[in-house]
Design an enzyme around this catalytic site. Sequence first.
Site, PDB file in Angstrom:
ATOM      1  CB  CYS A 107      21.146-103.857  -1.794  1.00  0.00           C
ATOM      2  SG  CYS A 107      21.454-105.142  -0.598  1.00  0.00           S
ATOM      3  CB  CYS A 121      18.681-106.281   5.947  1.00  0.00           C
ATOM      4  SG  CYS A 121      18.648-104.986   4.704  1.00  0.00           S
TER       5      CYS A 121
END
Lengths: 228, 138
Positions: free
Chosen positions: B37, B107
Amino acid sequence: MNTVPTSAEAPLVCWNCHERTLGTVFCSSCGKLLELPQGIDYFALFEMPRRLWIDMSSLEQKFLQLSWKLHPDNFVNASEQERELSLERSSELNDAYRTLREPVARVEYLLAIEGERKEGEKKQQALPELLEEVFELNESLDELREAKASGADLAGLKARLEAAAKSFQEKLGDVDGKLQAAAHEWDAALGGERATRERIMGRLNELLNRRSYIRNLVANVAKELAEV
Amino acid sequence: MAYSDKVVDHYNNPRNVGSLPKSDPDVGTGLVGAPECGDVMKLQMKINPETQVIEEAKFKTFGCGSAIASSSLATEWVKGKTVDEALAIKNTDIVRELSLPPVKIHCSVLAEDAIKAAIGDWKKKHGVELPAAEKASH
């Protein structure tokens, strides 16, 4: 390690007549539309070797041929099973075409089927030097954002953002050039030694990682520029 | 996709943003990234060599709201903890606290990796070898 599957290698048995068939789209015995052969990848679907440099016009031609053969319109009066197969195989074909048509998606796909880049199994690790560089580039972009927020010298800011955009764009061009070179290496090593191929895959993977960071930077600086 | 209130809060009011002197022997720096990402996260801690207590923690993250919230929360959590306590923080704890959806779990993994990397860097500075099990995280 998967060897390149070809239609000749995969022993296909027709779901309808249970005969072994030589075709991969229609049964060579009874002519029914076949199930998608197990484990067939997008390259095999197009009867292409796992090369990264693809002749676009022959890819497109093959796509049109296959999509014409598989198209649901041809099966309106066929059995329910054939209608479903036609839908399933058409949608698979479209995914395959979209993937192989895009150079970056093609490399990602190749690394996935070769086992180099599997979602969840092998976490992507970025090299420390790359992270350092990306972090610094992001910080410089952040400084520009802060300067913008403080309303200081807009003309100067715009020039600096434009310089940053140019430099990121150059980096993207650079990484794309390196990806192309590595793709040539891959094609040359196709059928060669496993170790060589693994080394090239590692390189391709690194370059894809780098590209993903640079692409973000390019997008972010473009967004800032649009708002200046 | 809507972020949870806690994510929004950390995103709007990130705690402990900034940096610590990298060359300070008591400061451990962890720089990690998720190439998929394009996120990059830096987490730094100042650790008391006598007590092994984390006295100060700072972060800077370039990424999505969840990545920022995960690292902001991580700095809050490690402060005042000992090195061993901080190493026991799991990404699943962060997921639970922030109610992260499945697509944002990576994350929290990144934040856990950053804690481990920062402590690893500090241990290296102090000549402490990491046990093999910690090195081969994930």
